[in-house]
Motif scaffolding. Sequence first.
Motif, PDB file in Angstrom:
ATOM      1  N   MET A  30      31.371 -16.768  49.408  1.00 31.00           N
ATOM      2  CA  MET A  30      31.086 -15.736  50.423  1.00 31.00           C
ATOM      3  C   MET A  30      32.347 -15.144  51.035  1.00 31.00           C
ATOM      4  O   MET A  30      32.334 -14.011  51.499  1.00 31.00           O
ATOM      5  CB  MET A  30      30.246 -16.336  51.553  1.00 31.00           C
ATOM      6  N   LEU A  31      33.429 -15.907  51.098  1.00 30.71           N
ATOM      7  CA  LEU A  31      34.642 -15.423  51.764  1.00 30.71           C
ATOM      8  C   LEU A  31      35.550 -14.688  50.785  1.00 30.71           C
ATOM      9  O   LEU A  31      35.640 -15.073  49.610  1.00 30.71           O
ATOM     10  CB  LEU A  31      35.421 -16.598  52.363  1.00 30.71           C
ATOM     11  N   SER A  32      36.238 -13.677  51.269  1.00 27.09           N
ATOM     12  CA  SER A  32      37.243 -13.028  50.435  1.00 27.09           C
ATOM     13  C   SER A  32      38.346 -14.053  50.160  1.00 27.09           C
ATOM     14  O   SER A  32      38.482 -15.026  50.907  1.00 27.09           O
ATOM     15  CB  SER A  32      37.831 -11.828  51.178  1.00 27.09           C
ATOM     16  N   GLY A  44      44.165 -27.170  57.835  1.00 26.95           N
ATOM     17  CA  GLY A  44      45.339 -28.009  57.573  1.00 26.95           C
ATOM     18  C   GLY A  44      45.612 -28.293  56.109  1.00 26.95           C
ATOM     19  O   GLY A  44      46.375 -29.203  55.779  1.00 26.95           O
ATOM     20  N   LEU A  45      45.009 -27.517  55.217  1.00 27.40           N
ATOM     21  CA  LEU A  45      45.288 -27.740  53.791  1.00 27.40           C
ATOM     22  C   LEU A  45      46.659 -27.176  53.440  1.00 27.40           C
ATOM     23  O   LEU A  45      47.099 -26.173  54.001  1.00 27.40           O
ATOM     24  CB  LEU A  45      44.217 -27.090  52.909  1.00 27.40           C
ATOM     25  N   THR A  46      47.324 -27.837  52.509  1.00 23.96           N
ATOM     26  CA  THR A  46      48.670 -27.408  52.114  1.00 23.96           C
ATOM     27  C   THR A  46      48.764 -27.048  50.636  1.00 23.96           C
ATOM     28  O   THR A  46      49.655 -26.318  50.228  1.00 23.96           O
ATOM     29  CB  THR A  46      49.692 -28.524  52.387  1.00 23.96           C
ATOM     30  N   HIS A  47      47.824 -27.589  49.821  1.00 25.00           N
ATOM     31  CA  HIS A  47      47.852 -27.354  48.375  1.00 25.00           C
ATOM     32  C   HIS A  47      46.435 -27.071  47.895  1.00 25.00           C
ATOM     33  O   HIS A  47      45.558 -27.920  48.014  1.00 25.00           O
ATOM     34  CB  HIS A  47      48.406 -28.572  47.638  1.00 25.00           C
ATOM     35  N   ILE A  48      46.232 -25.868  47.382  1.00 25.53           N
ATOM     36  CA  ILE A  48      44.869 -25.488  47.016  1.00 25.53           C
ATOM     37  C   ILE A  48      44.842 -24.771  45.662  1.00 25.53           C
ATOM     38  O   ILE A  48      45.859 -24.246  45.205  1.00 25.53           O
ATOM     39  CB  ILE A  48      44.232 -24.553  48.083  1.00 25.53           C
ATOM     40  N   ALA A  49      43.671 -24.767  45.056  1.00 26.66           N
ATOM     41  CA  ALA A  49      43.445 -23.933  43.879  1.00 26.66           C
ATOM     42  C   ALA A  49      42.195 -23.100  44.139  1.00 26.66           C
ATOM     43  O   ALA A  49      41.191 -23.618  44.631  1.00 26.66           O
ATOM     44  CB  ALA A  49      43.255 -24.789  42.633  1.00 26.66           C
ATOM     45  N   LEU A  50      42.287 -21.807  43.850  1.00 23.45           N
ATOM     46  CA  LEU A  50      41.110 -20.936  43.881  1.00 23.45           C
ATOM     47  C   LEU A  50      40.540 -20.969  42.469  1.00 23.45           C
ATOM     48  O   LEU A  50      41.231 -20.621  41.508  1.00 23.45           O
ATOM     49  CB  LEU A  50      41.498 -19.509  44.270  1.00 23.45           C
ATOM     50  N   GLY A  58      40.630 -13.027  41.870  1.00 29.15           N
ATOM     51  CA  GLY A  58      40.934 -13.227  43.282  1.00 29.15           C
ATOM     52  C   GLY A  58      42.270 -13.909  43.526  1.00 29.15           C
ATOM     53  O   GLY A  58      42.729 -14.012  44.671  1.00 29.15           O
ATOM     54  N   VAL A  59      42.895 -14.363  42.456  1.00 28.98           N
ATOM     55  CA  VAL A  59      44.082 -15.223  42.614  1.00 28.98           C
ATOM     56  C   VAL A  59      45.260 -14.490  43.265  1.00 28.98           C
ATOM     57  O   VAL A  59      45.947 -15.042  44.118  1.00 28.98           O
ATOM     58  CB  VAL A  59      44.486 -15.854  41.253  1.00 28.98           C
ATOM     59  N   GLU A  60      45.464 -13.246  42.862  1.00 27.65           N
ATOM     60  CA  GLU A  60      46.626 -12.526  43.398  1.00 27.65           C
ATOM     61  C   GLU A  60      46.509 -12.346  44.916  1.00 27.65           C
ATOM     62  O   GLU A  60      47.456 -12.582  45.661  1.00 27.65           O
ATOM     63  CB  GLU A  60      46.788 -11.180  42.681  1.00 27.65           C
ATOM     64  N   GLU A  61      45.320 -11.931  45.351  1.00 25.77           N
ATOM     65  CA  GLU A  61      45.108 -11.773  46.800  1.00 25.77           C
ATOM     66  C   GLU A  61      45.282 -13.119  47.514  1.00 25.77           C
ATOM     67  O   GLU A  61      45.916 -13.197  48.576  1.00 25.77           O
ATOM     68  CB  GLU A  61      43.690 -11.220  47.068  1.00 25.77           C
ATOM     69  N   ALA A  62      44.752 -14.177  46.907  1.00 25.60           N
ATOM     70  CA  ALA A  62      44.888 -15.510  47.510  1.00 25.60           C
ATOM     71  C   ALA A  62      46.360 -15.905  47.597  1.00 25.60           C
ATOM     72  O   ALA A  62      46.798 -16.519  48.575  1.00 25.60           O
ATOM     73  CB  ALA A  62      44.108 -16.543  46.695  1.00 25.60           C
ATOM     74  N   ARG A  63      47.134 -15.536  46.570  1.00 24.80           N
ATOM     75  CA  ARG A  63      48.542 -15.900  46.562  1.00 24.80           C
ATOM     76  C   ARG A  63      49.293 -15.256  47.738  1.00 24.80           C
ATOM     77  O   ARG A  63      50.121 -15.865  48.385  1.00 24.80           O
ATOM     78  CB  ARG A  63      49.200 -15.499  45.242  1.00 24.80           C
ATOM     79  N   GLN A  64      48.975 -13.984  47.980  1.00 27.04           N
ATOM     80  CA  GLN A  64      49.628 -13.280  49.094  1.00 27.04           C
ATOM     81  C   GLN A  64      49.329 -13.997  50.411  1.00 27.04           C
ATOM     82  O   GLN A  64      50.217 -14.231  51.217  1.00 27.04           O
ATOM     83  CB  GLN A  64      49.088 -11.847  49.192  1.00 27.04           C
ATOM     84  N   ALA A  65      48.045 -14.340  50.597  1.00 30.60           N
ATOM     85  CA  ALA A  65      47.638 -15.011  51.835  1.00 30.60           C
ATOM     86  C   ALA A  65      48.273 -16.392  51.914  1.00 30.60           C
ATOM     87  O   ALA A  65      48.759 -16.810  52.980  1.00 30.60           O
ATOM     88  CB  ALA A  65      46.122 -15.118  51.904  1.00 30.60           C
ATOM     89  N   ARG A  68      51.815 -16.230  53.070  1.00 26.86           N
ATOM     90  CA  ARG A  68      51.969 -15.992  54.517  1.00 26.86           C
ATOM     91  C   ARG A  68      51.808 -17.274  55.320  1.00 26.86           C
ATOM     92  O   ARG A  68      52.334 -17.395  56.423  1.00 26.86           O
ATOM     93  CB  ARG A  68      50.919 -14.972  55.001  1.00 26.86           C
ATOM     94  N   HIS A  69      51.047 -18.237  54.785  1.00 27.87           N
ATOM     95  CA  HIS A  69      50.758 -19.463  55.545  1.00 27.87           C
ATOM     96  C   HIS A  69      51.497 -20.687  55.021  1.00 27.87           C
ATOM     97  O   HIS A  69      51.221 -21.813  55.447  1.00 27.87           O
ATOM     98  CB  HIS A  69      49.252 -19.739  55.530  1.00 27.87           C
ATOM     99  N   GLY A  70      52.387 -20.487  54.051  1.00 29.20           N
ATOM    100  CA  GLY A  70      53.139 -21.624  53.528  1.00 29.20           C
ATOM    101  C   GLY A  70      52.288 -22.611  52.744  1.00 29.20           C
ATOM    102  O   GLY A  70      52.594 -23.796  52.659  1.00 29.20           O
ATOM    103  N   ILE A  71      51.199 -22.104  52.187  1.00 26.84           N
ATOM    104  CA  ILE A  71      50.326 -22.959  51.372  1.00 26.84           C
ATOM    105  C   ILE A  71      50.707 -22.791  49.900  1.00 26.84           C
ATOM    106  O   ILE A  71      50.993 -21.690  49.447  1.00 26.84           O
ATOM    107  CB  ILE A  71      48.843 -22.540  51.584  1.00 26.84           C
ATOM    108  N   THR A  72      50.713 -23.909  49.161  1.00 29.43           N
ATOM    109  CA  THR A  72      50.950 -23.839  47.721  1.00 29.43           C
ATOM    110  C   THR A  72      49.628 -23.539  47.019  1.00 29.43           C
ATOM    111  O   THR A  72      48.655 -24.281  47.186  1.00 29.43           O
ATOM    112  CB  THR A  72      51.510 -25.184  47.201  1.00 29.43           C
ATOM    113  N   LEU A  73      49.603 -22.437  46.283  1.00 33.28           N
ATOM    114  CA  LEU A  73      48.388 -22.056  45.560  1.00 33.28           C
ATOM    115  C   LEU A  73      48.605 -22.279  44.068  1.00 33.28           C
ATOM    116  O   LEU A  73      49.558 -21.755  43.489  1.00 33.28           O
ATOM    117  CB  LEU A  73      48.055 -20.582  45.805  1.00 33.28           C
ATOM    118  N   ILE A  74      47.716 -23.086  43.480  1.00 32.63           N
ATOM    119  CA  ILE A  74      47.741 -23.297  42.033  1.00 32.63           C
ATOM    120  C   ILE A  74      46.782 -22.285  41.407  1.00 32.63           C
ATOM    121  O   ILE A  74      45.629 -22.177  41.822  1.00 32.63           O
ATOM    122  CB  ILE A  74      47.273 -24.732  41.686  1.00 32.63           C
ATOM    123  N   ASP A  75      47.252 -21.543  40.402  1.00 30.95           N
ATOM    124  CA  ASP A  75      46.373 -20.592  39.709  1.00 30.95           C
ATOM    125  C   ASP A  75      45.256 -21.362  39.010  1.00 30.95           C
ATOM    126  O   ASP A  75      45.533 -22.351  38.329  1.00 30.95           O
ATOM    127  CB  ASP A  75      47.153 -19.836  38.619  1.00 30.95           C
TER     128      ASP A  75
END
Length: 302
Positions: A30-32, A44-50, A58-65, A68-75
């Motif tokens: 439901m969420l963008s 408080g999450l620091t490492h996530i995968a979409l 959606g990965v590119e948009e998630a990466r930008q966000a 901004r929050h210092g979260i590590t995003l795994i593709d």
Amino acid sequence: MPSDSISFPYNLDTARGIDLHMHSSASDGMLSPTALVELCHQRGLTHIALTDHDTMSGVEEARQAAGRHGITLIDGCELSTRWEGVGIHVVALFPAGPGEHIAAGLELLKQARITRAEVIATRLERIGLDDALNCARAQAGSDRPLGRPDFARALVAAGLVKDLNSAFKKYLGAGKPGDVKTHWPALSDVVSWIVADGGVAVLAHPLRYKLTRRKLGALLDAFVAAGGEGAEMVSGYQNDDRTRDLASLLAKRGLYASLGSDFHFQGGPLAPGTFSPAGRTSLPPVWCHPCFASHAVAMAPP
Ligand code: AMP
Ligand code: MN
Ligand code: MN
Ligand code: MN
């Protein structure tokens, strides 16, 4: 392949702030992607995968966000496959980014989803959902590929069932008319795309297929034979005894263990980062897989 006897400096049960299975509005969440990452940050999450179904749009948009929050995003993404007549989901994680094999695979899956939606629509029209494809599209509210939840909501909106759960129970769940799997590629093909692109293939929610223990063992063997290297030891909430038993099935096959909420929307029991405890185990966390090399240090807690 890791050996059971290797002990890592930290355990799955002490891992915090990690969730490697979540959905956004790029598929049936439901969420963008931005709103999802912001919620992860708040929690408080620091490492996530979409891991949206059959898409990485959606990965590119998630990466930008995430940036901004210092979260590590795994593709990542969650791929639809079939194995011995069962619909099986595979989470693909690409810590070093995806490649051409998965890009071609996602194109194929996109077409499969379109064709499947037409078949589901025809079947639901037979049970009284007029103009089913357009109704599902209206529920999706965008042009993203349709999923069964869109048809479920259309059935609710048409008053044919009282809620989403009944929609799946009667019409869309395993073995029901709207459960169409023939369009999905074989499990082994999907795993081979992930491996070819240098990612790690993780069997999603192994306990949710309602397989006998013997059949689950056969699935894990087939998955490993295809090149699969990980499995979700914990997906959302699950019984501790079953987690322990699953851990032993994974250890026997030298699989890495992953963790995820399979979060889709707020208001339910799950939130990003919520799932049952992993318990004490010697299984290596999936972030110890060599393909995480550039993220491994960052993922180890202090
Ligand atoms: P699809 O990817 O189109 O095959 O749809 C599968 C999705 O339907 C899953 O990822 C869940 O998000 C959702 N789903 C499956 N079973 C149920 C259920 N019983 N109630 C609500 N949603 C469900
Ligand atoms: Mn889903
Ligand atoms: Mn799934
Ligand atoms: Mn999922």
